[in-house]
Design a protein around this motif. Structure first.
Motif, PDB file in Angstrom:
ATOM      1  N   SER A   4      34.533  18.671  22.811  1.00  0.00           N
ATOM      2  CA  SER A   4      33.512  19.251  23.687  1.00  0.00           C
ATOM      3  C   SER A   4      32.968  20.552  23.123  1.00  0.00           C
ATOM      4  CB  SER A   4      34.069  19.462  25.093  1.00  0.00           C
ATOM      5  OG  SER A   4      35.126  20.388  25.063  1.00  0.00           O
ATOM      6  N   TRP A   7      29.657  20.748  20.919  1.00  0.00           N
ATOM      7  CA  TRP A   7      28.353  20.602  21.557  1.00  0.00           C
ATOM      8  C   TRP A   7      27.976  21.859  22.317  1.00  0.00           C
ATOM      9  CZ3 TRP A   7      25.896  16.582  19.802  1.00  0.00           C
ATOM     10  CH2 TRP A   7      26.636  15.494  19.331  1.00  0.00           C
ATOM     11  N   SER A   9      25.557  22.981  25.455  1.00  0.00           N
ATOM     12  CA  SER A   9      24.721  22.529  26.563  1.00  0.00           C
ATOM     13  C   SER A   9      23.466  23.387  26.602  1.00  0.00           C
ATOM     14  CB  SER A   9      25.481  22.658  27.883  1.00  0.00           C
ATOM     15  OG  SER A   9      24.634  22.307  28.955  1.00  0.00           O
ATOM     16  N   TRP A  42      21.252  14.975  22.633  1.00  0.00           N
ATOM     17  CA  TRP A  42      22.362  14.154  23.103  1.00  0.00           C
ATOM     18  C   TRP A  42      22.506  14.345  24.598  1.00  0.00           C
ATOM     19  CZ3 TRP A  42      21.714  16.094  18.412  1.00  0.00           C
ATOM     20  CH2 TRP A  42      21.997  15.271  17.308  1.00  0.00           C
ATOM     21  N   ARG A  44      25.188  13.782  27.965  1.00  0.00           N
ATOM     22  CA  ARG A  44      26.558  13.521  28.413  1.00  0.00           C
ATOM     23  C   ARG A  44      26.515  13.332  29.920  1.00  0.00           C
ATOM     24  NH1 ARG A  44      30.660  17.300  25.992  1.00  0.00           N
ATOM     25  NH2 ARG A  44      29.446  18.869  27.070  1.00  0.00           N
ATOM     26  N   SER A  45      27.198  12.314  30.386  1.00  0.00           N
ATOM     27  CA  SER A  45      27.180  11.998  31.813  1.00  0.00           C
ATOM     28  C   SER A  45      27.964  13.025  32.618  1.00  0.00           C
ATOM     29  CB  SER A  45      27.762  10.606  32.056  1.00  0.00           C
ATOM     30  OG  SER A  45      29.162  10.641  31.913  1.00  0.00           O
ATOM     31  N   GLY A  48      31.611  13.282  32.021  1.00  0.00           N
ATOM     32  CA  GLY A  48      32.064  13.750  30.712  1.00  0.00           C
ATOM     33  C   GLY A  48      32.017  12.618  29.708  1.00  0.00           C
ATOM     34  N   GLU A  50      31.996  10.964  25.689  1.00  0.00           N
ATOM     35  CA  GLU A  50      31.294  11.148  24.425  1.00  0.00           C
ATOM     36  C   GLU A  50      29.776  11.175  24.652  1.00  0.00           C
ATOM     37  OE1 GLU A  50      31.379  11.801  20.362  1.00  0.00           O
ATOM     38  OE2 GLU A  50      33.019  11.735  21.788  1.00  0.00           O
ATOM     39  N   PRO A  51      29.078  12.172  24.114  1.00  0.00           N
ATOM     40  CA  PRO A  51      27.617  12.223  24.251  1.00  0.00           C
ATOM     41  C   PRO A  51      26.947  11.071  23.506  1.00  0.00           C
ATOM     42  CG  PRO A  51      28.493  14.344  23.554  1.00  0.00           C
ATOM     43  CD  PRO A  51      29.606  13.355  23.443  1.00  0.00           C
ATOM     44  N   SER A  52      25.789  10.656  24.009  1.00  0.00           N
ATOM     45  CA  SER A  52      25.014   9.618  23.330  1.00  0.00           C
ATOM     46  C   SER A  52      23.686  10.213  22.873  1.00  0.00           C
ATOM     47  CB  SER A  52      24.788   8.423  24.257  1.00  0.00           C
ATOM     48  OG  SER A  52      24.140   8.831  25.436  1.00  0.00           O
ATOM     49  N   MET A  87      22.573  14.258  34.115  1.00  0.00           N
ATOM     50  CA  MET A  87      23.174  14.348  32.786  1.00  0.00           C
ATOM     51  C   MET A  87      22.915  15.713  32.162  1.00  0.00           C
ATOM     52  SD  MET A  87      22.848  10.736  30.906  1.00  0.00           S
ATOM     53  CE  MET A  87      23.885   9.391  31.397  1.00  0.00           C
TER      54      MET A  87
END
Length: 177
Positions: A4, A7, A9, A42, A44-45, A48, A50-52, A87
């Protein structure tokens, strides 16, 4: 698998805008290009994980507001956009713009000790940032209380990143709230 802390945010998708798949983003970044310059981002839900990766096609700031409206590849209608609300919008942590002397990234404040005098003891630690009209520092005191301190120069006149602390000059009563 990425951690985490790999990344950064830069915002949260808060609502759908119109019928063509556009989304409103509440930014957690002072760099508008994060929302306006096309390229990979990217998501992320809320749970939590893995980001897509998703491609930002375009974006613009809403006039008179801090919100941005963005458009992603493959999100072409309201139904598809609704699945993305809530997200978190991310970029790699090493994708940080260069700053001028004396500037800093807001997320670098998390973990700093908060002091009332330059040579005094810490009253707590910056535990979070809350974005709004003015950014707020959440400071967790040694007894576990959480204080919300407006991040404005009159109240936080000094930030010493390398030394690991910041100075607070709160108005009377602010620390008792």
């Amino acid at each position: 698998m990425a951690e985490s802390n790999d990344w950064l945010s830069v915002g949260k998708i808060v609502a759908v805008q119109g019928l063509l798949g556009e989304l409103r983003v509440n930014p957690a970044s002072d760099f508008p290009e994060r929302f306006t310059v096309p390229g990979p981002r990217w998501l992320r839900s809320r749970q939590g994980g893995e980001p897509s990766e998703i491609q930002l096609k375009k974006g613009r700031q809403l006039p008179g507001k801090s919100l941005f409206v963005v458009r992603f590849e493959g999100v072409d209608n309201r139904s598809a956009a609704e699945t993305l609300v809530g997200m978190e919008l991310l970029v790699p942590a090493d994708d940080r713009p260069e700053l001028a002397e004396g500037e800093f990234h807001l997320l670098d404040l998390v973990g700093l000790k908060a002091r009332l005098t330059a040579d005094g003891p810490a009253i707590g630690t910056v535990s979070d940032l809350i974005s709004g009209g003015n950014d707020l520092l959440e400071i967790t005191t040694s007894d576990g209380r959480k204080l919300l301190i407006p991040f404005v120069e009159a109240i936080v006149p000094e930030v010493k990143l390398k030394a690991g602390w910041l100075l607070l000059t709160p108005p009377p009563g602010l620390l008792e709230l």
